[in-house]
Design an enzyme around this catalytic site. Structure first.
Site, PDB file in Angstrom:
ATOM      1  N   THR A  42     -29.312 -39.308   6.975  1.00 12.19           N
ATOM      2  CA  THR A  42     -28.164 -40.115   7.407  1.00 12.19           C
ATOM      3  C   THR A  42     -28.572 -41.233   8.356  1.00 12.19           C
ATOM      4  O   THR A  42     -29.544 -41.095   9.111  1.00 12.19           O
ATOM      5  CB  THR A  42     -27.132 -39.208   8.109  1.00 12.19           C
ATOM      6  OG1 THR A  42     -26.169 -40.040   8.783  1.00 12.19           O
ATOM      7  CG2 THR A  42     -27.773 -38.312   9.151  1.00 12.19           C
ATOM      8  N   TYR A  74     -25.143 -33.974  14.727  1.00 12.91           N
ATOM      9  CA  TYR A  74     -25.300 -34.127  13.271  1.00 12.91           C
ATOM     10  C   TYR A  74     -26.571 -34.926  12.976  1.00 12.91           C
ATOM     11  O   TYR A  74     -27.448 -34.473  12.233  1.00 12.91           O
ATOM     12  CB  TYR A  74     -24.053 -34.819  12.696  1.00 12.91           C
ATOM     13  CG  TYR A  74     -24.224 -35.311  11.288  1.00 12.91           C
ATOM     14  CD1 TYR A  74     -24.561 -34.442  10.260  1.00 12.91           C
ATOM     15  CD2 TYR A  74     -24.036 -36.665  10.978  1.00 12.91           C
ATOM     16  CE1 TYR A  74     -24.723 -34.904   8.960  1.00 12.91           C
ATOM     17  CE2 TYR A  74     -24.189 -37.133   9.688  1.00 12.91           C
ATOM     18  CZ  TYR A  74     -24.540 -36.252   8.678  1.00 12.91           C
ATOM     19  OH  TYR A  74     -24.716 -36.713   7.409  1.00 12.91           O
TER      20      TYR A  74
END
Ligand code: UDP
Length: 342
Positions: free
Chosen positions: A121, A145
């Protein structure tokens, strides 16, 4: 379904991006084996190959699935992926994302499968003050995350050195849109992502849209993101798989369009496409959000030959809107997740 080019294990294959990857894999002659715990995925989305229900925290179950299907490669999509939640429950994100990936890597290697395509990501980069992010930009995640995904990138490199684990890392920017053929699309319960939330407001399914922060150092004060169509994203995964099957090196690629849109611009685009007014409110910033995340995707273009085809924001919104209007998501939600109800 006849496997011509081999089985590919797709973790999160019942989820939003994973199910679109399964469709693309099947179209390219592979058999996608969806591995999913159905915590957020939908068995109804598994239409292109078998579903193996299982959890990445269960190593024995993974070993059984690898032994049964003998995949030639793994595409690893399954993960906890919400920035805001990761700030509230960092332990859950670190434990499940990292341990799950470790179990998967070790099970793959134990079965002799050495090709690994990993969903990373742009959140691994953190906040870089309006700088376009290339593969060479330093990675300083600002939420759990992104931290957990960066850790998995490191783990892949270590296993490449120790066990010859071949891998391609894709760092996604903001994935949106839906299968233009209308078979599958996005369905999260609850929905937290901007584009489906704004579409829900235009459909009268929610009262208003909240903008999380309008005092960022961006032209209109709202966060800027680089939106990429899910079909383009999975095309890149197919190109990454071919890259590895051709024996090219382990590599990381950013996947975005190079163009950012603010939260307000997304809202305006949905209003224009749907032609429906709805209420927009300013709200507090969401913890963990970077002001500006825009990809420099020259590497994917030059090396993989990938270029986004459906990622104009208006096309993304039109495809997502068509999916939501189809009512399939509501049908799935009403049916629930039990596989027998397919
Ligand atoms: N956002 C917002 N209101 C919402 C949902 C999201 O203002 O109801 C903002 C969010 O703060 C971020 C951008 O929209 O700046 C994209 O958020 P999303 O959750 O879709 O993706 P993320 O960037 O977290 O992966």
């Amino acid at each position: 379904m006849t496997a011509t080019r081999g089985n590919v294990l797709v973790t999160g294959g019942a989820g939003y991006i994973g199910s679109h990857a399964c469709k693309a894999l099947a179209a390219a002659g592979f058999t996608p084996i969806a591995f999913d715990n159905l915590s957020t995925g939908w068995p109804q989305a598994v239409q292109f190959g078998p579903l193996e229900i299982g959890d990445l925290m269960d190593r024995a179950r993974l070993d059984t699935v690898f032994a049964t299907h003998q995949p030639i490669a793994v595409m690893h999509f399954a993960a906890l992926s919400l920035v805001g939640e990761s700030m509230e429950k960092p332990g859950k994100y670190w434990r499940e994302n990292v341990t799950g990936a470790l179990n998967l890597i070790e099970a793959a290697l134990a079965s002799g499968c050495k090709e690994f395509i990993f969903s990373s990501t742009c959140a691994t980069f953190g906040d870089h003050d309006g700088v376009t992010l290339t593969e060479d930009t330093a990675q300083y995640p600002i939420n759990a995350y992104g931290g957990s995904k960066k850790a998995i990138e490191e783990i892949l490199k270590d296993f490449a050195a120790s066990d010859g684990l071949n891998h391609v890392i894709f760092r996604y920017f903001n994935v949106a849109g839906a299968d233009p053929e209308g078979q599958i699309g996005e369905l999260h319960e609850p929905e937290t992502h901007l584009i489906p939330i704004v579409i829900d407001a235009a459909r009268g399914k929610r009262d208003s849209v909240a903008i999380y922060g309008d005092d960022y150092a961006t032209p209109d004060g709202t966060c800027i993101r680089d939106y990429v169509h899910v079909m383009d994203l999975v095309d890149a995964h197919l190109a990454g798989l071919e890259w590895r099957l051709a024996g090219w090196e382990n590599r990381a690629f950013n996947l975005g369009t190079g163009h950012g849109y603010s939260v307000r611009e997304v809202i305006d685009t949905v209003k224009r496409v749907t032609n429906v007014p709805f209420t927009v409110n300013n709200a507090a910033r969401r913890a963990g959000d970077a002001a500006f995340l825009v990809s420099g995707s020259e590497r994917a273009l030059n090396e993989l030959g990938w270029s986004p085809k459906r990622s104009a924001l208006e096309t993304i919104v039109r495809d997502a809107h068509r999916w939501h209007l189809s009512g399939i998501a509501e049908t799935w939600a009403a049916q629930g997740r039990a596989p027998a109800k397919r």
